[in-house]
Design a protein around this motif. Sequence first.
Motif, short mmCIF file in Angstrom:
data_model
loop_
_atom_site.label_atom_id
_atom_site.label_comp_id
_atom_site.label_asym_id
_atom_site.label_seq_id
_atom_site.Cartn_x
_atom_site.Cartn_y
_atom_site.Cartn_z
N LEU A 181 4.65 -10.76 2.09
CA LEU A 181 4.66 -9.34 1.72
C LEU A 181 4.17 -9.15 0.28
N ASN A 182 3.62 -7.95 0.03
CA ASN A 182 3.10 -7.58 -1.29
C ASN A 182 1.89 -8.39 -1.69
N PHE A 183 1.16 -8.89 -0.70
CA PHE A 183 -0.10 -9.58 -0.98
C PHE A 183 -1.10 -8.56 -1.51
N PRO A 184 -1.81 -8.86 -2.60
CA PRO A 184 -2.75 -7.89 -3.19
C PRO A 184 -3.75 -7.31 -2.19
N GLU A 185 -4.01 -6.02 -2.31
CA GLU A 185 -4.97 -5.29 -1.48
C GLU A 185 -4.63 -5.34 0.00
N SER A 186 -3.35 -5.37 0.31
CA SER A 186 -2.93 -5.31 1.71
C SER A 186 -1.77 -4.35 1.84
N LYS A 187 -1.56 -3.87 3.05
CA LYS A 187 -0.47 -2.94 3.33
C LYS A 187 0.69 -3.70 3.98
N ASN A 188 1.91 -3.47 3.47
CA ASN A 188 3.09 -4.10 4.07
C ASN A 188 3.51 -3.37 5.34
N ILE A 189 3.91 -4.12 6.34
CA ILE A 189 4.49 -3.56 7.57
C ILE A 189 5.87 -4.19 7.72
N GLU A 190 6.91 -3.39 7.56
CA GLU A 190 8.28 -3.92 7.52
C GLU A 190 8.71 -4.53 8.85
N ASP A 191 8.38 -3.87 9.96
CA ASP A 191 8.76 -4.37 11.28
C ASP A 191 7.65 -5.29 11.79
N THR A 192 7.91 -6.58 11.81
CA THR A 192 6.86 -7.54 12.18
C THR A 192 6.32 -7.31 13.60
N GLU A 193 7.18 -6.77 14.50
CA GLU A 193 6.75 -6.51 15.86
C GLU A 193 5.69 -5.41 15.92
N LYS A 194 5.71 -4.51 14.95
CA LYS A 194 4.72 -3.42 14.93
C LYS A 194 3.31 -3.95 14.67
N ALA A 195 3.22 -5.10 14.01
CA ALA A 195 1.91 -5.69 13.74
C ALA A 195 1.19 -6.05 15.03
N LEU A 196 1.96 -6.35 16.08
CA LEU A 196 1.36 -6.70 17.37
C LEU A 196 0.65 -5.51 18.00
N GLU A 197 1.02 -4.30 17.57
CA GLU A 197 0.51 -3.08 18.20
C GLU A 197 -0.67 -2.48 17.45
N LEU A 198 -1.14 -3.15 16.39
CA LEU A 198 -2.27 -2.64 15.61
C LEU A 198 -3.59 -2.84 16.36
N GLU A 199 -4.60 -2.07 15.95
CA GLU A 199 -5.94 -2.20 16.54
C GLU A 199 -6.52 -3.57 16.21
N CYS A 200 -6.99 -4.27 17.24
CA CYS A 200 -7.66 -5.56 17.03
C CYS A 200 -8.38 -5.95 18.31
N ASP A 201 -9.22 -6.96 18.19
CA ASP A 201 -9.90 -7.49 19.38
C ASP A 201 -9.09 -8.63 19.99
N ILE A 202 -8.56 -9.49 19.12
CA ILE A 202 -7.83 -10.69 19.57
C ILE A 202 -6.46 -10.74 18.92
N LEU A 203 -5.43 -10.87 19.73
CA LEU A 203 -4.06 -11.01 19.24
C LEU A 203 -3.57 -12.41 19.57
N ILE A 204 -3.04 -13.11 18.56
CA ILE A 204 -2.58 -14.48 18.75
C ILE A 204 -1.11 -14.59 18.35
N ARG A 215 8.40 -13.56 9.77
CA ARG A 215 9.73 -13.04 10.07
C ARG A 215 10.08 -11.82 9.23
N GLU A 216 9.72 -11.86 7.94
CA GLU A 216 10.14 -10.80 7.03
C GLU A 216 9.30 -9.54 7.12
N GLY A 217 8.19 -9.60 7.87
CA GLY A 217 7.29 -8.46 7.99
C GLY A 217 5.86 -8.93 8.14
N ALA A 218 4.93 -7.99 7.97
CA ALA A 218 3.52 -8.32 8.16
C ALA A 218 2.68 -7.67 7.06
N ILE A 219 1.46 -8.17 6.90
CA ILE A 219 0.51 -7.56 5.96
C ILE A 219 -0.77 -7.22 6.72
N TYR A 220 -1.43 -6.15 6.27
CA TYR A 220 -2.60 -5.63 6.99
C TYR A 220 -3.69 -5.22 6.01
#
Length: 476
Positions: free
Chosen positions: A287-310, A261-266
Amino acid sequence: MSKKNQSKADAHSFFSCIEKNFDKAARYLSIKKGLLEQIKSCNAVYRMHFPVKIGKEIQVIEAYRVQHSHHKLPCKGGIRYSIKVNQDEVMTLAALMTYKCAIVDVPFGGAKGGIKIDPQIISAENIEKITRRYTSELIKKNFIGPGIDVPAPDYGTGEREMSWIFDTFLSIRPGEVDALACVTGKPVSQGGVRGRKEATGLGVFYGIRELCKMKEEMLSVGLDIGLNGKKVIIQGLGNVGYHAATFFHEAGAIIVALAEREGAIYNKKGLNVSNVILHLKKTGSILNFPESKNIEDTEKALELECDILIPAALENVIHKHNANRIKAKIIGEAANGPVTPEADDILGKKGVLIIPDIYLNAGGVTVSYFEWLKNLSHVRYGRMEKRFSENMNTELLQVIETSCRKKIPIEEKKMILRGPREIDLVRSGLEDTMINGFHKIRDLKKSLKIENLRTAAFVLAINKIIDSYEKLGIFP
């Protein structure tokens, strides 16, 4: 248009979305309109208001239980606790349960329940009061019982609430020999079954894994066969999302993003799910998990490059405004209704493979069925055959060692000798169910030249429900 206004403009009746998918499937069937309308309709909707004393005040609680179909009994479906619970949502989820059970050959009609509360801000003592009162209301109207309607956990509920439901049922119906089977998702100590907690997430894993074994489908989206090295994004780290992420990670897939809900990590190199969960427990956020990038808008994580989205959280998260930006080649619907009908059409034209919710998240109800059978039989899975299997395997190993004149290493011998435990049998049954369900949908899609797996799944479900009604002699 702002996002807020945009979402209002796009607001769908959740139930109407299911009806649209149903109508698409109906075009492939030669069934009278009246019969189709009977299958679509909810048989019984019980809306209730009851008072509960919370602190020094009396609060009126709004709650529901919907039985969508009586083509098979008992009805089956979870109970969710959420401030967003409403009649449309509960009716829709009950309908999905009917189709889900039909697809995976679980002999239940669909049902669903909901209580309009926020369990995050209510004490455990008051949640218990509400749960027990809700159960007593269900008993009054004959909306619960081993052969009538069997609830289970859902969003906001778990083993604790199911044990309260069982205890309340038993106190009002003392001496009922099959009382344990009035509800599933109970603690193992109260008749629950091992493997229930991770069942939905594991079912999601089995379903997607089976698709990824299909050479024809993988070629159509430009991917290699198998899960190893596949880039996966999971939205939602609740019970379903967490377990799905864990199984994919263990299978060699790369979890590149996790969304909450609060965002995503990549992290394009992959995230360690166990470490993310430890970080979440420690900080209250992913958020702020080591060696990951924060994404504030959680919906934007759905639009990232990937093979499988769940998507494993909410309904309607993929809609007509973001469907064109989805880059995933495969979408596995772990949540109920995460893709709107408009988005479904857009993604279909893009060639995205969507594994539908009415099949993919059926792992929970499948293992609930195993628990229900266990409760009715009054025997733990594996109790009768475990020792027999171990003795047979011991004799077989002795023959092999004698014939080959070679000792089998001790660790390997332990693995071979061990008889099946309850969790082994449950997972084996779930795996077989998900594999068979996938191939029935796929085969039907190919034989009738249906445009996608979702429509094929609905066609399969409707055919099985019609067959049940005909065997009952209800329809001419």
